[in-house]
Design a protein around this motif. Structure first.
Motif, mmCIF file in Angstrom:
data_model
loop_
_atom_site.group_PDB
_atom_site.id
_atom_site.type_symbol
_atom_site.label_atom_id
_atom_site.label_comp_id
_atom_site.label_asym_id
_atom_site.label_seq_id
_atom_site.Cartn_x
_atom_site.Cartn_y
_atom_site.Cartn_z
ATOM 1 N N VAL A 1 0.903 -16.412 -11.218
ATOM 2 C CA VAL A 1 0.018 -16.321 -12.383
ATOM 3 C C VAL A 1 0.176 -15.000 -13.143
ATOM 4 C CG1 VAL A 1 -1.700 -17.944 -11.511
ATOM 5 C CG2 VAL A 1 -1.876 -15.517 -10.891
ATOM 6 N N GLY A 2 1.035 -14.129 -12.681
ATOM 7 C CA GLY A 2 1.229 -12.873 -13.391
ATOM 8 C C GLY A 2 2.386 -12.081 -12.824
ATOM 9 N N ALA A 3 2.999 -11.269 -13.683
ATOM 10 C CA ALA A 3 4.110 -10.411 -13.255
ATOM 11 C C ALA A 3 4.180 -9.205 -14.168
ATOM 12 C CB ALA A 3 5.431 -11.181 -13.286
ATOM 13 N N THR A 4 4.474 -8.054 -13.598
ATOM 14 C CA THR A 4 4.631 -6.838 -14.385
ATOM 15 C C THR A 4 5.399 -5.805 -13.575
ATOM 16 O OG1 THR A 4 3.446 -5.215 -15.751
ATOM 17 C CG2 THR A 4 2.492 -5.717 -13.603
ATOM 18 N N MET A 5 5.873 -4.759 -14.252
ATOM 19 C CA MET A 5 6.417 -3.601 -13.564
ATOM 20 C C MET A 5 5.260 -2.663 -13.232
ATOM 21 S SD MET A 5 9.653 -4.184 -13.371
ATOM 22 C CE MET A 5 10.247 -2.599 -12.770
ATOM 23 N N PHE A 6 5.402 -1.924 -12.132
ATOM 24 C CA PHE A 6 4.328 -1.025 -11.714
ATOM 25 C C PHE A 6 4.954 0.199 -11.070
ATOM 26 C CE2 PHE A 6 0.839 0.251 -8.769
ATOM 27 C CZ PHE A 6 -0.173 0.404 -9.709
ATOM 28 N N ALA A 7 4.642 1.372 -11.608
ATOM 29 C CA ALA A 7 5.130 2.640 -11.056
ATOM 30 C C ALA A 7 3.909 3.435 -10.594
ATOM 31 C CB ALA A 7 5.918 3.421 -12.094
ATOM 32 N N PRO A 8 3.577 3.389 -9.309
ATOM 33 C CA PRO A 8 2.315 3.957 -8.821
ATOM 34 C C PRO A 8 2.198 5.460 -9.060
ATOM 35 C CG PRO A 8 3.372 2.583 -7.142
ATOM 36 C CD PRO A 8 4.374 2.785 -8.229
ATOM 37 N N SER A 9 1.059 5.866 -9.570
ATOM 38 C CA SER A 9 0.743 7.288 -9.666
ATOM 39 C C SER A 9 0.353 7.796 -8.287
ATOM 40 C CB SER A 9 -0.409 7.509 -10.642
ATOM 41 O OG SER A 9 -1.561 6.798 -10.207
ATOM 42 N N ASP A 10 0.368 9.109 -8.096
ATOM 43 C CA ASP A 10 -0.031 9.678 -6.810
ATOM 44 C C ASP A 10 -1.479 9.338 -6.482
ATOM 45 O OD1 ASP A 10 2.457 10.711 -6.421
ATOM 46 O OD2 ASP A 10 1.928 12.787 -6.900
ATOM 47 N N ALA A 11 -2.321 9.258 -7.512
ATOM 48 C CA ALA A 11 -3.729 8.905 -7.284
ATOM 49 C C ALA A 11 -3.848 7.491 -6.726
ATOM 50 C CB ALA A 11 -4.515 9.033 -8.584
ATOM 51 N N PHE A 12 -3.028 6.578 -7.265
ATOM 52 C CA PHE A 12 -3.039 5.208 -6.738
ATOM 53 C C PHE A 12 -2.558 5.194 -5.292
ATOM 54 C CE2 PHE A 12 -0.748 1.364 -5.569
ATOM 55 C CZ PHE A 12 -1.658 0.376 -5.877
ATOM 56 N N VAL A 13 -1.476 5.892 -4.997
ATOM 57 C CA VAL A 13 -0.921 5.919 -3.642
ATOM 58 C C VAL A 13 -1.968 6.440 -2.644
ATOM 59 C CG1 VAL A 13 0.822 6.961 -2.136
ATOM 60 C CG2 VAL A 13 1.464 6.122 -4.407
ATOM 61 N N ASP A 14 -2.689 7.495 -3.013
ATOM 62 C CA ASP A 14 -3.725 8.053 -2.129
ATOM 63 C C ASP A 14 -4.783 6.996 -1.797
ATOM 64 O OD1 ASP A 14 -2.470 10.502 -2.125
ATOM 65 O OD2 ASP A 14 -3.733 11.347 -3.718
ATOM 66 N N LYS A 15 -5.254 6.314 -2.820
ATOM 67 C CA LYS A 15 -6.313 5.317 -2.621
ATOM 68 C C LYS A 15 -5.779 4.077 -1.900
ATOM 69 C CE LYS A 15 -9.110 6.734 -6.591
ATOM 70 N NZ LYS A 15 -9.711 6.321 -7.874
ATOM 71 N N TYR A 16 -4.545 3.719 -2.167
ATOM 72 C CA TYR A 16 -3.955 2.557 -1.514
ATOM 73 C C TYR A 16 -3.817 2.817 -0.014
ATOM 74 C CZ TYR A 16 -0.899 -1.511 -0.870
ATOM 75 O OH TYR A 16 -0.361 -2.702 -0.460
ATOM 76 N N CYS A 17 -3.340 3.993 0.332
ATOM 77 C CA CYS A 17 -3.215 4.356 1.754
ATOM 78 C C CYS A 17 -4.579 4.356 2.440
ATOM 79 C CB CYS A 17 -2.541 5.714 1.902
ATOM 80 S SG CYS A 17 -0.769 5.691 1.540
ATOM 81 N N ALA A 18 -5.612 4.749 1.703
ATOM 82 C CA ALA A 18 -6.966 4.737 2.268
ATOM 83 C C ALA A 18 -7.408 3.323 2.622
ATOM 84 C CB ALA A 18 -7.944 5.372 1.281
ATOM 85 N N THR A 19 -7.016 2.325 1.823
ATOM 86 C CA THR A 19 -7.376 0.939 2.147
ATOM 87 C C THR A 19 -6.660 0.468 3.411
ATOM 88 O OG1 THR A 19 -5.609 -0.079 0.803
ATOM 89 C CG2 THR A 19 -7.694 0.416 -0.303
ATOM 90 N N ILE A 20 -5.450 0.980 3.638
ATOM 91 C CA ILE A 20 -4.717 0.624 4.865
ATOM 92 C C ILE A 20 -5.395 1.256 6.076
ATOM 93 C CG2 ILE A 20 -2.508 0.824 6.087
ATOM 94 C CD1 ILE A 20 -1.132 0.823 3.344
ATOM 95 N N GLU A 21 -5.847 2.486 5.931
ATOM 96 C CA GLU A 21 -6.538 3.180 7.029
ATOM 97 C C GLU A 21 -7.809 2.446 7.432
ATOM 98 O OE1 GLU A 21 -5.555 5.524 8.837
ATOM 99 O OE2 GLU A 21 -3.948 6.536 7.730
ATOM 100 N N GLU A 22 -8.429 1.738 6.500
ATOM 101 C CA GLU A 22 -9.685 1.027 6.776
ATOM 102 C C GLU A 22 -9.464 -0.334 7.422
ATOM 103 O OE1 GLU A 22 -11.400 0.844 2.920
ATOM 104 O OE2 GLU A 22 -11.798 3.012 2.809
ATOM 105 N N GLN A 23 -8.197 -0.772 7.532
ATOM 106 C CA GLN A 23 -7.918 -2.076 8.131
ATOM 107 C C GLN A 23 -8.212 -2.088 9.628
ATOM 108 O OE1 GLN A 23 -4.095 -3.055 5.196
ATOM 109 N NE2 GLN A 23 -3.834 -2.978 7.398
ATOM 110 N N ASP A 24 -8.532 -3.272 10.122
ATOM 111 C CA ASP A 24 -8.783 -3.442 11.560
ATOM 112 C C ASP A 24 -7.476 -3.860 12.230
ATOM 113 O OD1 ASP A 24 -9.863 -3.777 14.046
ATOM 114 O OD2 ASP A 24 -10.774 -5.733 13.622
ATOM 115 N N CYS A 25 -6.645 -2.878 12.552
ATOM 116 C CA CYS A 25 -5.371 -3.152 13.217
ATOM 117 C C CYS A 25 -4.968 -1.933 14.035
ATOM 118 C CB CYS A 25 -4.281 -3.520 12.213
ATOM 119 S SG CYS A 25 -3.805 -2.179 11.121
ATOM 120 N N LYS A 26 -3.859 -2.024 14.748
ATOM 121 C CA LYS A 26 -3.424 -0.938 15.610
ATOM 122 C C LYS A 26 -3.129 0.326 14.801
ATOM 123 C CE LYS A 26 -1.245 -3.931 19.103
ATOM 124 N NZ LYS A 26 0.040 -4.265 19.768
ATOM 125 N N PRO A 27 -3.585 1.479 15.289
ATOM 126 C CA PRO A 27 -3.318 2.740 14.582
ATOM 127 C C PRO A 27 -1.826 2.987 14.339
ATOM 128 C CG PRO A 27 -4.977 3.064 16.285
ATOM 129 C CD PRO A 27 -4.451 1.673 16.459
#
Length: 396
Positions: free
Chosen positions: A36-62
């Motif tokens: 339903v959608g497609a685009t190019m995406f070049a993540p800013s450092d701010a996005f990368v910081d927040k994205y990594c934070a969502t991974i840290e909040e996952q319920d999986c092995k450290p």
């Protein structure tokens, strides 16, 4: 069951190694989800910081969290270990159990070596005897669970207006190299078709950079403007030949009159009819192209509805680099699929002059005109993908 919305990011390293077509072909063809959608995406450092934070909040092995966050931090930032552009291709999919189908059936686990999954074919996971991860390349990044999916979708909606869209300026060339950008439209393709991926894989031979991607449902108004220059060409090129009309007239007169109509009369009317019919014939052929590209009949569509998105689904791409226009057109082959040399895109995937697999701009000025028509010129204006994500999250 309600439809879910999820996403897949083709990694910068995959783009660098020209794996985009193969990965995209798998993503489009191995599940019954709707893209339903497609685009190019070049993540800013701010996005990368927040994205990594969502991974840290996952319920999986450290350990798995560390593997993924280390990868994102090393590869998705503008300053990364490979010193390459952090371009990614971002795709959105919708359907029942979309996250589960995409993650389990198509992309595969991060440790996969099974060739039927994307990571099995295009990713790498090397672990030492003591359990330390020596090398990791996931090929595609996506959400791990439904809660994380929603958080990451919201994050993408927040950063898409600034980090996504047309990325012409992100690719740098050596001093003195004149780069140009060309537009390619992969013509209407069916659900679960690997065709777009196969064609993109062939274009990778050109050594160009993909700097724009858009899932395109062209409206009738857009299509008429886009292909408008063809009308004048059709008027002369497809003008009915007087001699052919004369033959038909003579045959018709035999059934009406008991005498033979003189050739001078027939020829005179044939010339006149040829001029009168050339506009009608040109518009008839033009409307066939519009209907093919939009999936809608322009002669049966109201003026108001002509501005609405069509039902036919295309994929538009921007390729940038030296001599981009001639390189792409060489790989594509001539307009008439049957006249192309073996190995050309249109010779392999085209059917005829109209259904010839793809369109490619033939000059820089035409590429600019065409890009503006389909909304792949710059990053100004409303972000449709942001609106799509926000509407989905509000509806939950």
């Amino acid at each position: 069951m309600a439809d879910e919305l999820t996403y897949a990011l083709i990694t910068p390293y995959s783009l660098l190694k020209s794996r985009t077509g193969g990965i995209l072909g798998r993503l489009l063809s191995l599940t019954n989800l709707e893209v339903v959608g497609a685009t190019m995406f070049a993540p800013s450092d701010a996005f990368v910081d927040k994205y990594c934070a969502t991974i840290e909040e996952q319920d999986c092995k450290p350990a798995w969290k560390k593997v993924m966050t280390d990868y994102i931090n090393s590869n998705f930032r503008k300053m990364n270990k490979f010193r390459i552009t952090n371009r990614t291709v971002l795709l959105f999919f919708k359907g029942p159990r979309a996250l589960e189908k995409l993650k389990d059936d198509v992309i595969g686990p991060i440790t996969s070596f099974q060739g039927h999954t994307i990571r099995g074919s295009f990713g790498d996971f090397v672990e030492s005897a003591d359990g330390k991860v020596e090398y990791f390349e996931p090929a595609v990044v996506s959400a791990a669970d439904q809660n994380t999916n929603d958080k990451q979708l919201a994050l993408l909606a927040e950063y898409l207006p600034g980090d996504g869209g047309v990325l012409e300026d992100i690719v740098k060339f050596p001093e003195g190299v004149r780069a140009e950008t060309t537009l390619v439209i992969l013509k209407p393709f069916e659900e679960q078709s690997p065709l777009p991926g196969n064609i993109i894989d062939m274009f990778s031979r050109a050594g160009l950079y993909i700097v724009g991607v858009k899932l395109l449902r062209m409206s009738i108004a857009q299509s008429e403007e886009f292909y408008g220059p063809l009308i004048n060409i059709f008027r002369e090129k497809l003008k009915p030949k007087p001699e052919k009309i004369a033959e038909k007239l003579k045959e018709s007169f035999k059934s009406v009159f008991t005498f033979e109509v003189p050739n001078t009369i027939v020829a005179g009317h044939a010339e006149q009819l040829s001029e009168q019919l050339k506009d009608m014939n040109a518009m008839h052929e033009f409307n066939k192209i519009v209907q093919y590209m939009t999936g809608l009949d322009p002669e049966k569509t109201s003026l108001q509805d002509k501005k609405k998105p069509g039902t036919a689904r295309c994929l538009a791409l921007l390729y940038r680099g030296p001599d981009a226009i001639s390189k792409i057109r060489n790989i594509l082959g001539p307009t008439d699929s049957k006249k192309g040399e073996p190995g050309k895109v249109r010779r392999i995937y085209g059917e005829d002059i109209m259904k010839n697999a793809a369109h490619a701009s033939d000059a820089v000025e035409n590429a600019e005109r065409e890009r503006k028509i389909i909304g792949l010129w710059d990053n100004k204006g409303p972000c449709e993908l942001k609106e799509m994500i926000e509407n989905y999250l509000r509806s939950k």
